[in-house]
Structures are given as structure tokens and as C-alpha cells.
Design an enzyme around this catalytic site. Structure first.
Site, mmCIF file in Angstrom:
data_model
loop_
_atom_site.group_PDB
_atom_site.id
_atom_site.type_symbol
_atom_site.label_atom_id
_atom_site.label_comp_id
_atom_site.label_asym_id
_atom_site.label_seq_id
_atom_site.Cartn_x
_atom_site.Cartn_y
_atom_site.Cartn_z
ATOM 1 N N HIS A 159 -14.232 -15.175 -31.836
ATOM 2 C CA HIS A 159 -13.504 -15.424 -30.588
ATOM 3 C C HIS A 159 -14.386 -15.080 -29.395
ATOM 4 C CE1 HIS A 159 -10.025 -16.312 -28.225
ATOM 5 N NE2 HIS A 159 -9.905 -15.095 -27.757
ATOM 6 N N ARG A 209 -10.063 -24.400 -30.769
ATOM 7 C CA ARG A 209 -8.756 -23.717 -30.756
ATOM 8 C C ARG A 209 -8.200 -23.624 -29.334
ATOM 9 N NH1 ARG A 209 -11.924 -19.702 -33.377
ATOM 10 N NH2 ARG A 209 -11.467 -18.369 -31.583
ATOM 11 N N TYR A 228 17.160 -4.417 -3.158
ATOM 12 C CA TYR A 228 16.908 -3.030 -3.569
ATOM 13 C C TYR A 228 15.770 -2.399 -2.776
ATOM 14 C CZ TYR A 228 19.683 -3.735 -7.828
ATOM 15 O OH TYR A 228 20.688 -3.976 -8.720
HETATM 16 C C1 LIG Z 1 -5.110 -17.150 -28.037
HETATM 17 C C2 LIG Z 1 -6.297 -17.553 -28.811
HETATM 18 C C3 LIG Z 1 -6.909 -18.799 -28.583
HETATM 19 C C4 LIG Z 1 -6.517 -19.728 -27.448
HETATM 20 O O1 LIG Z 1 -6.972 -19.188 -26.224
HETATM 21 P P1 LIG Z 1 -6.870 -20.005 -24.856
HETATM 22 O O2 LIG Z 1 -7.677 -19.228 -23.899
HETATM 23 O O3 LIG Z 1 -5.429 -20.043 -24.491
HETATM 24 O O4 LIG Z 1 -7.409 -21.374 -25.123
HETATM 25 C C5 LIG Z 1 -7.932 -19.166 -29.432
HETATM 26 N N1 LIG Z 1 -8.354 -18.335 -30.424
HETATM 27 C C6 LIG Z 1 -7.800 -17.122 -30.643
HETATM 28 C C7 LIG Z 1 -8.331 -16.269 -31.729
HETATM 29 C C8 LIG Z 1 -6.773 -16.688 -29.835
HETATM 30 O O5 LIG Z 1 -6.243 -15.475 -30.040
#
Ligand SMILES: *Cc1c(COP(=O)(O)O)cnc(C)c1O
Length: 380
Positions: free
Chosen positions: A173, A229, A273
Site C-alpha cells: 500500500h 485498487r 448551543y
Molecule cells: C482504502 C484502500 C485503498 C483505496 O484507497 P483510495 O485512496 O480511496 O483509492 C486501496 N488499498 C488499500 C489497502 C486500502 O486500504
């Protein structure tokens, strides 16, 4: 006497609704497909599809031909299976031993992030007499989940030798891909490619490689690999102010409500408030039936804006749990008039990005905070 359809119409009569534009979702998907030219798509639908509604969004994406879905938690994957979704689903998050059996029962792909977890998955798979489909999680710099790329050799070897596990994917990631100028992404890429050499060394086919989130899709073509992703960009929102606006994506969600009260407020009479705001002259004020109990940020107190009749008006005083007040100055509005909180009205537009900036957060948090008190209405 009320029957079920009466109850449904009462529900949709709640004046506050999130409209989910499924044609915009299809449009965004097409644009992303064009951008990644040939990579597959794992559409990320975690956190209730970024607030857009897990099952309807997943069903639509499945019809549109995405290859795979990604969610954060086991429960999200189970909900998708129970709703009849048949696409491959990867659970991206970390797992506990006690959860593994359900991954096998519901045919969910597992993120394996250590040798220890690999062994636990194998044990359960033996008992269940099933093969576990797994993706190996490699940490190339996020320091969140996964085996560090610099010590991934034994992990990869154990996984590819496993008899109970099918290694379908290998992934990492990106921590900084929403910023095109960040050198971090290039470092992470380099580490990822170096880690992949283990598969060659072991003389086994390299599984599906995936690395790109929305930032990667936008700014780093070298990260597209076999599968991408995308999350937030699918929903038509850029991940960061620094992101390059290179794709013509359209926001999928808009949020509307209606005026439920109108009054004139005298000078020196504070509103809401804590009495944090007052006017020194006579003003017209309306009350809008949505608040932080719906996930509308309280930090928009005295900062947020809405559209009524195509004009921007400011939120005055604190946002309450179920309502807030808006200063029309000498403008006019009637009970039942449409109020746009996110989206277009007569050519004026309020974006999730603007709202996030005003609320001191990011668009992701704005979207995912909207809870199930707000009905989602799906439009084509
Ligand atoms: C949330 C997530 C994504 C997508 O991320 P974006 O910034 O919304 O495109 C992709 N991979 C993993 C491992 C994630 O946790």
C-alpha cells in the site's frame, strides 16, 4: 392502516437524503479503465462504499464488469456474499485467528501479513478441507500491515510452498501517492519490485501484483501493474488537494435536505448551543433537519455553507445533533424548499473537497461519516 409500502414512502419522505448517481459511478469506472490501460480493477467498497451504500454500489460495479472487490473487514465481505455478490472479494485488513473459518465459509480472499498468520490459515484450511485463497501483504513503507519488503524472502517461500493456500496476489500500500511530487512512492515502488524477485528466484509464477490506490492510478502509471485498487476516485472525488485533476470524474454523492423552519432573529440574540454567534442587525434564519447525529461534521459550526434557491448561505451557530441554522440575511426561503449540502443547485456547487477543507479534515472522512440515518436514493 399503514402497510409496508406506506412505511417505505414515509421513509423516503424524510427530507434529508443522499442521492447516489449510478451513471456517474459507471462514468468514473470507464475513465479509470482508460487511464490504467489493461490492468484489472479491484473496486474498493469498504466503509459502506465510502458512505455510498455497500450492497447497491457493489451490485452496480459487478454489473459494470469490475474484476474484483476489496473491503476492509470480514463483516463487509460477509454482507456482500449474503446479498448474492459472486465476484472475488479481498479483505484488506488484518485478521484474527477466530475469523479465519468464516473467510473459508464465505469464499473470501485473505490478506496474509506474516508467517505466523500463514500457519494459522493453513491449520484452519486443513480442518475445513478447503484451500484458502490468499494475497501476501508486503510493507514497503506504510508501516501498517505486512512483512517488511527487506525480509520478505522466507515469508514468500513459505507461502508458495504451502499446500493449503493458493497465493493469488501479492500487494503493498502506498503512503503518499496522492501527492505527485512525493519521492516516497518511487521508493516504495523500488522496494516492491525488488521483493518480487523472490518469485523468480523460487522459480514460481508471480501472482497478481497490485499496488495502486487512487493516487497511484492518477499519478504513477508504473504502479498500475496487474490490478489497481481505486477507492475515492471511483466515487468522483480526488484524494488530496495536491492531486492533479487529470481525470474527468464526477462526484457520485449529493446531499439534500429541506427547510423545516423559518424565522426572523433580532439583533443581539445568539443562535444555537453555546451562544457562539449573533448578528448586530435583524436577519432571517432557517433551520435544516440534519446534524452531527447523521454524520454531518460539528466542526462546520459557523463555517459550513448550504445552497438554497441557488444562493450560498452560511451555517450560523453550532451544528446540533439533528439540525442546524442558516443565515439568509435578507434572502427568502419557505418551509419545504430544497437545501443542497453537497452538489449542484441552479449552477452553484458545493463539493466534498470544500466541505472537508472547511471542516479541517479530508474528503474520505466527510463521506464515510454519513450514517444510516440518512436514506440513500439511487438514481441512474
Ligand atoms: C482504502 C484502500 C485503498 C483505496 O484507497 P483510495 O485512496 O480511496 O483509492 C486501496 N488499498 C488499500 C489497502 C486500502 O486500504
Amino acid at each position: 392502516m399503514a402497510n409496508i409500502s406506506d412505511q417505505q414512502s414515509e421513509i423516503t419522505l424524510r427530507p434529508t437524503v443522499a442521492k447516489i448517481n449510478l451513471s456517474h459511478l459507471s462514468h468514473n469506472l470507464e475513465i479509470i479503465k482508460h487511464q490504467i490501460n489493461g490492468s484489472k480493477i479491484m473496486a474498493i467498497v469498504k466503509a459502506n462504499a465510502y458512505g455510498h451504500g455497500l450492497v447497491p454500489v457493489a451490485q452496480h460495479l459487478a454489473q459494470q464488469g469490475v474484476e474484483q472487490l476489496g473491503v476492509a473487514f470480514l463483516e463487509e465481505g460477509v454482507s456482500l456474499r449474503k446479498s448474492g455478490i459472486q465476484l472475488p472479494i479481498l479483505v484488506l485488513g488484518g485478521i484474527l485467528n477466530t475469523q479465519i473459518q468464516y473467510f473459508l465459509d464465505f469464499d473470501l480472499e485473505i490478506t496474509v501479513s506474516s508467517i505466523d498468520k500463514l500457519r494459522q490459515v493453513e491449520e484452519v484450511a486443513v480442518v475445513k478441507k478447503k484451500k484458502a485463497v490468499i494475497h501476501l501483504k508486503i510493507d514497503t513503507g506504510m508501516e501498517r500491515l505486512g512483512v517488511h519488503s527487506y525480509s520478505a524472502g522466507p515469508f514468500i517461500e513459505a507461502a508458495v510452498r504451502s499446500k493449503q493456500c493458493v497465493v493469488k496476489g501479492v500487494y503493498s500500500h502506498l503512503a503518499c501517492a496522492d501527492d505527485p511530487k512525493s519521492p516516497m512512492t518511487l521508493e516504495q515502488m523500488e522496494r516492491f519490485f525488488e521483493m518480487l524477485l523472490h518469485f523468480e528466484r523460487l522459480q514460481v509464477p508471480t501472482p497478481v501484483r497490485h499496488l495502486a490506490n487512487s493516487g497511484g492510478v492518477l499519478h504513477f502509471p508504473q504502479t498500475h501493474l496487474d490490478m489497481v485498487r481505486p477507492g475515492i476516485i471511483l466515487y468522483g472525488i480526488y484524494p488530496d488537494m495536491a492531486s492533479h485533476r487529470i481525470l474527468d470524474v464526477k462526484p457520485v454523492l449529493s446531499l439534500c435536505s429541506r427547510v423545516v423552519y423559518f424565522k426572523v432573529v433580532q439583533p443581539g440574540r445568539p443562535i444555537s448551543y453555546g451562544a457562539t454567534w449573533q448578528s448586530d442587525h435583524m436577519i432571517r434564519v432557517v433551520t435544516i433537519p440534519i446534524g452531527y447525529g447523521d454524520g454531518y461534521c460539528r466542526s462546520l459550526s459557523n463555517r459550513g455553507e448550504v445552497l438554497i434557491g441557488g444562493t450560498r448561505y452560511p451555517i450560523v451557530g453550532r451544528v446540533c445533533m439533528d439540525q442546524f441554522m442558516v443565515n439568509l440575511e435578507d434572502g427568502s426561503a419557505y418551509n419545504g424548499d430544497e437545501v443542497v449540502l453537497i452538489g449542484m443547485q441552479n449552477g452553484e456547487m458545493l463539493t466534498v473537497e470544500d466541505m472537508a477543507e472547511k471542516a479541517g479534515t479530508i474528503p474520505y472522512e466527510i463521506l464515510t461519516r454519513f450514517n444510516n440515518r440518512i436514506p440513500r436514493v439511487y438514481v441512474q
